[in-house]
Structure formats: C-alpha cells, structure tokens
Design a protein around this motif. Structure first.
Motif, short mmCIF file in Angstrom:
data_model
loop_
_atom_site.label_atom_id
_atom_site.label_comp_id
_atom_site.label_asym_id
_atom_site.label_seq_id
_atom_site.Cartn_x
_atom_site.Cartn_y
_atom_site.Cartn_z
N GLN A 84 0.83 -1.21 0.00
CA GLN A 84 0.00 0.00 0.00
C GLN A 84 0.86 1.26 0.00
O GLN A 84 0.55 2.24 -0.69
N ARG A 85 1.95 1.25 0.78
CA ARG A 85 2.84 2.41 0.79
C ARG A 85 3.49 2.62 -0.57
O ARG A 85 3.59 3.76 -1.05
N ASP A 86 3.92 1.51 -1.22
CA ASP A 86 4.53 1.64 -2.54
C ASP A 86 3.53 2.20 -3.55
O ASP A 86 3.87 3.04 -4.39
N SER A 87 2.28 1.72 -3.47
CA SER A 87 1.25 2.22 -4.38
C SER A 87 0.99 3.70 -4.16
O SER A 87 0.86 4.48 -5.11
N LEU A 88 0.95 4.12 -2.89
CA LEU A 88 0.72 5.53 -2.59
C LEU A 88 1.88 6.39 -3.07
O LEU A 88 1.69 7.48 -3.59
N ASN A 89 3.11 5.87 -2.92
CA ASN A 89 4.27 6.62 -3.39
C ASN A 89 4.22 6.84 -4.90
O ASN A 89 4.52 7.92 -5.40
N ARG A 90 3.81 5.79 -5.62
CA ARG A 90 3.69 5.95 -7.08
C ARG A 90 2.61 6.96 -7.43
O ARG A 90 2.75 7.76 -8.35
N TYR A 91 1.52 6.93 -6.68
CA TYR A 91 0.42 7.86 -6.95
C TYR A 91 0.86 9.31 -6.71
O TYR A 91 0.63 10.18 -7.55
N THR A 92 1.48 9.55 -5.55
CA THR A 92 1.89 10.91 -5.24
C THR A 92 2.98 11.40 -6.20
O THR A 92 3.01 12.58 -6.56
N ASP A 93 3.86 10.50 -6.63
CA ASP A 93 4.90 10.89 -7.58
C ASP A 93 4.27 11.31 -8.91
O ASP A 93 4.66 12.32 -9.50
N MET A 94 3.28 10.55 -9.38
CA MET A 94 2.61 10.90 -10.63
C MET A 94 1.84 12.22 -10.48
O MET A 94 1.84 13.06 -11.40
N ASP A 95 1.22 12.41 -9.30
CA ASP A 95 0.46 13.64 -9.09
C ASP A 95 1.40 14.85 -9.09
O ASP A 95 1.07 15.90 -9.66
N GLU A 96 2.57 14.71 -8.48
CA GLU A 96 3.53 15.82 -8.48
C GLU A 96 4.03 16.12 -9.89
O GLU A 96 4.22 17.28 -10.26
N ARG A 97 4.24 15.09 -10.69
CA ARG A 97 4.69 15.31 -12.07
C ARG A 97 3.62 16.03 -12.88
O ARG A 97 3.92 16.93 -13.68
N LEU A 98 2.37 15.62 -12.68
CA LEU A 98 1.28 16.28 -13.42
C LEU A 98 1.17 17.75 -13.01
O LEU A 98 0.94 18.62 -13.85
N GLN A 99 1.33 18.04 -11.72
CA GLN A 99 1.28 19.42 -11.27
C GLN A 99 2.44 20.23 -11.85
O GLN A 99 2.27 21.39 -12.23
N ALA A 100 3.63 19.60 -11.90
CA ALA A 100 4.77 20.31 -12.47
C ALA A 100 4.56 20.61 -13.95
O ALA A 100 4.88 21.70 -14.43
N LEU A 101 3.99 19.65 -14.69
CA LEU A 101 3.70 19.88 -16.11
C LEU A 101 2.67 20.98 -16.27
O LEU A 101 2.77 21.83 -17.17
N GLU A 102 1.65 20.96 -15.40
CA GLU A 102 0.61 21.99 -15.50
C GLU A 102 1.17 23.37 -15.22
O GLU A 102 0.87 24.33 -15.91
#
Length: 292
Positions: A84-102
């Motif tokens: 669950q922690r690994d899955s959350l880390n992947r989710y937050t990493d993708m969310d941060e990348r999307l925010q950076a692109l935006e």
C-alpha cells in the motif's frame, strides 16, 4: 485462509480441553456405559491416562501451530502495508509530475491579441501591456523589459503557494501519506499532514491513530507538552482504540520527560496490570526500572 486455519485450530483446542476435563474426573464421578460395571470403569482409567498424555501432546502441538499461523498473519499484514505504501508513493509521484507539467505549461496558454501584427511562438509570450497597444506603434524595448517581470510574476507565485498536496486523496491515502512522513522521521511535515487529515476527516477511521502519531512526532521533537495533549485525547475520547496501550506508554514517556515521575510510574504500572505479557508491558517495565 490463515484466519480460517486459526479458527479451526481454536475449535480443536476447545475440544481437546473438554476431553481433558472429562478425563481428569475421578472414576466415581464418570458415567458408566450400559453393561459396564465399576471394576471395568476402573480398569479403563489406565487407558484414559494414556489418552490424557496424548491429548496433552496434541495440545502443545496445536499451540505451536497457532503461534506459527499468527506470525504468518502478521507477516502478511506487514507485506500488505508495504504494498500500500509503494502504491501511494507511485500515486503521489505521478500527481507531483502532473502538477509540475501543469505549472510549466501555464505561460503557453496566453492568447495573443487578434489585432497584433506579430505572431507569438510558444517560447515568446506577449505581455498584456503590449497586446493592448495600437498595432502601428512600436513597443519600447525598455518598457517591454519593465513590463515582462510583472506579466510573468503570477506564474511563479502560483507555483510557490503549494505547501501541502491538495486534498484529492482518499481518507486512507491521506492518512498513509502522513504516516509515511512520521516513520521517515519528517516529523514537522507529518504533524501538518495529520492536522490536514483530522480537518478533512474528523470522524474518520484513523482518527485515534492520527492523534497517536502526532504525539509520537511531538515526542521525538522534544515538544513534550504537545505530545501529552495528543496522547490524552486518545485516553479521554478513544478508550476502545487498539492504540490505547501505546498511547498510555507514550503519555508516560511524556510525563517522564516533563519531570512528573509519579504520574509516569502510575501509567507504566497500569499498563503492566491491564496488558500483561505484551510488548508494551515489557517496555513499561523497563521504564519503571529506570525510574527506580
């Protein structure tokens, strides 16, 4: 599957104890079967003793198997939390990348004035002060340089205001993110994230746990008064929480650091009485020895 095995083992142990209790009855109190006299019943006592020994051996074997199953369940639970922690880390990493692109694409969205004679490219954005000028007028380079910082200023400011991730996570994900910060020793951030969780989910499933880990973070930061307040919330409002013994131990540590050894000793003794033969009871006993 493991829980089913634990239940089956418990049933078998219950049956073994019942047979054991029946075998331990005196021969005079045992019921006679039809056609059986007292002498025959007494002769069967020796066989019952052998059966009793066999039951004791089976009981010990079942105890060992149950302990092994409990260890397996705990190991599987730990592995599940890790996934669950690994899955959350992947989710937050993708969310941060999307925010950076935006945030990086924001300057490109500026639309040039339709009356402007020059067409802008993605790397060149027309400042508003220049876009509103008459088409025939040539923009002054000095004015353009002074206007550019003002035009580009809102974009960096928008990127600087983010302190915590926006509330787009589920309850479990938001709690897990704060928990990750705590176990990674980022205590200041974990306190802020647990406060965010408690404000969004004041009646959530992990409220007692959030208060506990806030107390732990305060304790490691040396903010013992605030740690005491967090632990006392659990004792006063969540007395049925599984985190209660841990909160009692943390509160005892906070009192010990604050110099209130009397209340710390009382809490450690309460833990030993209420939760004997547990890990937290062993820790309380060690702290009691250090207080003596």
């Amino acid at each position: 599957m493991s829980r089913g095995l634990l239940l089956d083992g418990s049933r078998i142990l219950t049956g073994a104890f019942l047979l054991l209790a029946a075998a331990m009855l005196p021969a005079q109190e045992r019921p006679l079967f039809p056609g059986q006299n007292q002498t025959q019943a007494g002769g069967a006592a020796g066989a019952n003793n052998d059966a009793l020994s066999l039951l004791l051996d089976q009981n010990n074997q079942m105890r060992a198997e149950l302990q092994a199953l409990r260890a397996l369940v705990e190991e599987q639970g730990f592995e599940l939390r890790r996934l669950q922690r690994d899955s959350l880390n992947r989710y937050t990493d993708m969310d941060e990348r999307l925010q950076a692109l935006e945030n990086g694409a924001a300057p490109v969205t500026a639309v040039p004035d339709a009356n402007s004679p020059a067409q802008t490219t993605p790397s060149e954005t027309t400042p508003p002060s220049l876009a509103e000028s008459p088409p025939a007028a040539s923009p002054d380079p000095a004015n353009a340089e002074s206007a550019s910082p003002a035009a580009a200023d809102p974009v960096p400011r928008r990127g600087r205001i983010s302190t915590l991730p926006p509330v787009v996570l589920s309850e479990q994900q938001l709690y897990q993110m704060a928990y990750e910060s705590a176990i990674n020793e980022n205590f200041e951030r974990s306190i802020a994230e647990f406060d965010q969780y408690l404000s969004v989910y004041p009646e959530g499933r992990f409220v007692a746990n959030a208060h506990y880990w806030k107390g732990q973070s305060y304790l490691y930061l040396g903010r013992f008064d605030e740690a005491r307040d967090s632990y006392e919330i659990i004792l006063n409002e969540y007395g049925d929480s599984p985190k209660l013994p841990d909160a009692m131990y943390g509160l005892g540590q906070a009192f010990q650091r604050l110099g209130d050894t009397s209340r710390a000793r009382n809490l450690f003794n309460d833990i030993k009485r209420s939760y004997p033969n547990t890990g937290v009871a062993n820790l309380a006993d060690s702290n009691l020895q250090s207080l003596d």
